[in-house]
Design a protein around this motif. Structure first.
Motif, PDB file in Angstrom:
ATOM      1  N   SER A   1     -12.941   8.175 -14.067  1.00 12.17           N
ATOM      2  CA  SER A   1     -12.863   8.483 -15.499  1.00 12.17           C
ATOM      3  C   SER A   1     -11.432   8.341 -16.029  1.00 12.17           C
ATOM      4  N   LEU A   2     -10.441   8.758 -15.239  1.00  8.13           N
ATOM      5  CA  LEU A   2      -9.051   8.628 -15.686  1.00  8.13           C
ATOM      6  C   LEU A   2      -8.650   7.165 -15.825  1.00  8.13           C
ATOM      7  N   LEU A   3      -9.100   6.335 -14.906  1.00 11.31           N
ATOM      8  CA  LEU A   3      -8.783   4.913 -14.985  1.00 11.31           C
ATOM      9  C   LEU A   3      -9.458   4.265 -16.192  1.00 11.31           C
TER      10      LEU A   3
ATOM     11  N   VAL B   1     -11.770   4.246 -28.868  1.00 12.44           N
ATOM     12  CA  VAL B   1     -11.631   5.706 -28.841  1.00 12.44           C
ATOM     13  C   VAL B   1     -12.992   6.369 -28.679  1.00 12.44           C
ATOM     14  N   THR B   2     -14.030   5.798 -29.279  1.00 10.04           N
ATOM     15  CA  THR B   2     -15.379   6.344 -29.156  1.00 10.04           C
ATOM     16  C   THR B   2     -15.853   6.333 -27.706  1.00 10.04           C
ATOM     17  N   VAL B   3     -15.537   5.260 -26.979  1.00 10.26           N
ATOM     18  CA  VAL B   3     -15.915   5.197 -25.565  1.00 10.26           C
ATOM     19  C   VAL B   3     -15.252   6.330 -24.787  1.00 10.26           C
TER      20      VAL B   3
ATOM     21  N   LEU C   1     -17.211   9.472 -22.965  1.00 11.58           N
ATOM     22  CA  LEU C   1     -17.014   9.685 -21.537  1.00 11.58           C
ATOM     23  C   LEU C   1     -16.620  11.124 -21.245  1.00 11.58           C
ATOM     24  N   LEU C   2     -15.832  11.716 -22.139  1.00  9.35           N
ATOM     25  CA  LEU C   2     -15.384  13.095 -21.920  1.00  9.35           C
ATOM     26  C   LEU C   2     -16.438  14.126 -22.306  1.00  9.35           C
TER      27      LEU C   2
ATOM     28  N   GLN D   1     -22.453  12.834 -17.191  1.00 13.31           N
ATOM     29  CA  GLN D   1     -23.675  12.341 -16.551  1.00 13.31           C
ATOM     30  C   GLN D   1     -24.616  11.671 -17.544  1.00 13.31           C
ATOM     31  N   ASN D   2     -24.025  11.115 -18.600  1.00 14.27           N
ATOM     32  CA  ASN D   2     -24.789  10.361 -19.581  1.00 14.27           C
ATOM     33  C   ASN D   2     -24.055   9.049 -19.814  1.00 14.27           C
ATOM     34  N   TYR D   3     -24.768   7.920 -19.766  1.00 14.52           N
ATOM     35  CA  TYR D   3     -24.119   6.620 -19.756  1.00 14.52           C
ATOM     36  C   TYR D   3     -24.123   5.946 -21.126  1.00 14.52           C
ATOM     37  N   VAL D   4     -24.083   6.795 -22.165  1.00 10.57           N
ATOM     38  CA  VAL D   4     -23.907   6.257 -23.511  1.00 10.57           C
ATOM     39  C   VAL D   4     -22.551   5.571 -23.625  1.00 10.57           C
TER      40      VAL D   4
END
Length: 328
Positions: free
Chosen positions: A162-164, A221-223, A227-228, A232-235
């Motif tokens: 997630s950080l990458l 920014v939306t991505v 993600l944050l 566990q949701n791949y939107v």
């Protein structure tokens, strides 16, 4: 059989297959828009340089591969793995290719905007700064792609990388913001003209620049936010699928909008003629698609030349020839 039923009951298709399917179809529609805009570009701007045509061609071909990978991914996730959701513990190979191809498209488009910023401002340091952010994002995506190809668990991959992912999208957004601010500022400095139509044209260019950059940067920014917030949701991954097509369309829009700029040529001429009391001058708004010859001072068609002499200072004030080639 019991293990299969258990894995099926624990699997939630709405958080994996659902977002990928919805955004994958949306990305396919955006690729159709990109193909149409590419056709308009190659049909209308035949006099553009080879480098610019190669850039558009590269974006179109990469996004064609992106589209094929999305179709393959949707087939795998909805048909091939039907009844066996345990296979979706990792993303299909086509999904890993989508990540890699997306980075190539975004890097090409951001390099195009960085070059435009340099050509407009002649500020090498600012363009290099934009490219540095783009390179950092590209390296991050390369590392992410390599780890995606070797992933064994999708949930663990999302948590560990997630950080990458945030680093890649943050640097992309910062690159867009710097480029947009630089282009808008330099256009604003060129706004000092007494010709109303020229001022209107530059204002329109500034508005278009900010408009297209806001769309691409806000999507990045939306991505990050998805993600944050949605664990566990791949939107977030679904939004990632549409991102390169949005950026590719933004570049083609900025190129094809030159057709609208050409429409201001005739109103500009009539405006200057009426304002100068019979002085007929040729005002040329030059874009990369149209390259008319600049009319020298000695060839001006001046009515009643004996009654209306023009000295050098008056000629400088009139500014009859406006070159905006570096702005579009």
């Amino acid at each position: 059989m019991n293990s299969l039923e258990g894995s099926t009951s624990d699997f939630d298709a709405s958080v994996v297959i659902g977002p990928v399917q919805v955004f994958g179809l949306l990305s396919s529609a955006l690729f159709g828009c990109l193909a149409c805009q590419s056709y308009v570009y190659f049909a209308k701007f035949t006099s553009d340089g080879l480098a610019l045509k190669a850039t558009v061609s590269a974006v179109l071909l990469i996004q064609l591969g992106h589209f094929v990978c999305i179709m393959s991914m949707l087939w795998t996730m909805t048909v091939s793995t039907y009844g066996d959701p345990s296979q979706l513990n990792v993303f299909p190979l086509a999904a890993d290719m989508v990540i890699l191809l997306s980075s190539f498209t975004v890097s090409i488009v951001q390099s195009f905007y960085a070059f435009r910023l340099w050509k407009l401002s002649r500020n090498v340091s600012l363009s290099i700064l934009c490219q540095m952010f783009s390179v950092v994002a590209q390296i991050s995506t390369f590392i992410l792609s390599a780890r995606a190809f070797s992933m064994t668990d999708l949930t663990m991959f999302e948590a560990r990388q997630s950080l990458l992912i945030m680093l890649a999208f943050t640097t992309r957004a910062v690159c867009d913001w710097i480029t947009t601010a630089g282009i808008a500022w330099n256009l604003k400095k060129k706004r000092g003209s007494d010709i109303i139509d020229t001022t209107t044209m530059i204002d329109r260019l500034i508005y278009w620049t900010i408009e297209t950059a806001l769309i691409t940067s806000l999507l990045a920014v939306t991505v990050i936010i998805l993600l944050l917030v949605l664990k566990q949701n791949y939107v977030w991954f679904g939004a990632w699928l549409t991102w390169p097509n949005v950026i590719g369309n933004s570049m083609l829009i900025s190129l094809n909008r030159r057709l609208l700029l050409q429409e201001t040529r005739m109103p500009s001429r009539s405006h200057v003629q009426s304002r100068d009391g019979g002085l007929s001058t040729n005002i040329v708004f030059r874009a990369e698609a149209t390259q008319p010859q600049t009319v020298p001072l000695k060839n001006l068609n001046v009515s009643q030349e004996a009654e209306h002499p023009i000295d050098q200072e008056q000629w400088q004030d009139c500014k009859p020839v406006i070159h905006l080639r570096e702005c579009v």
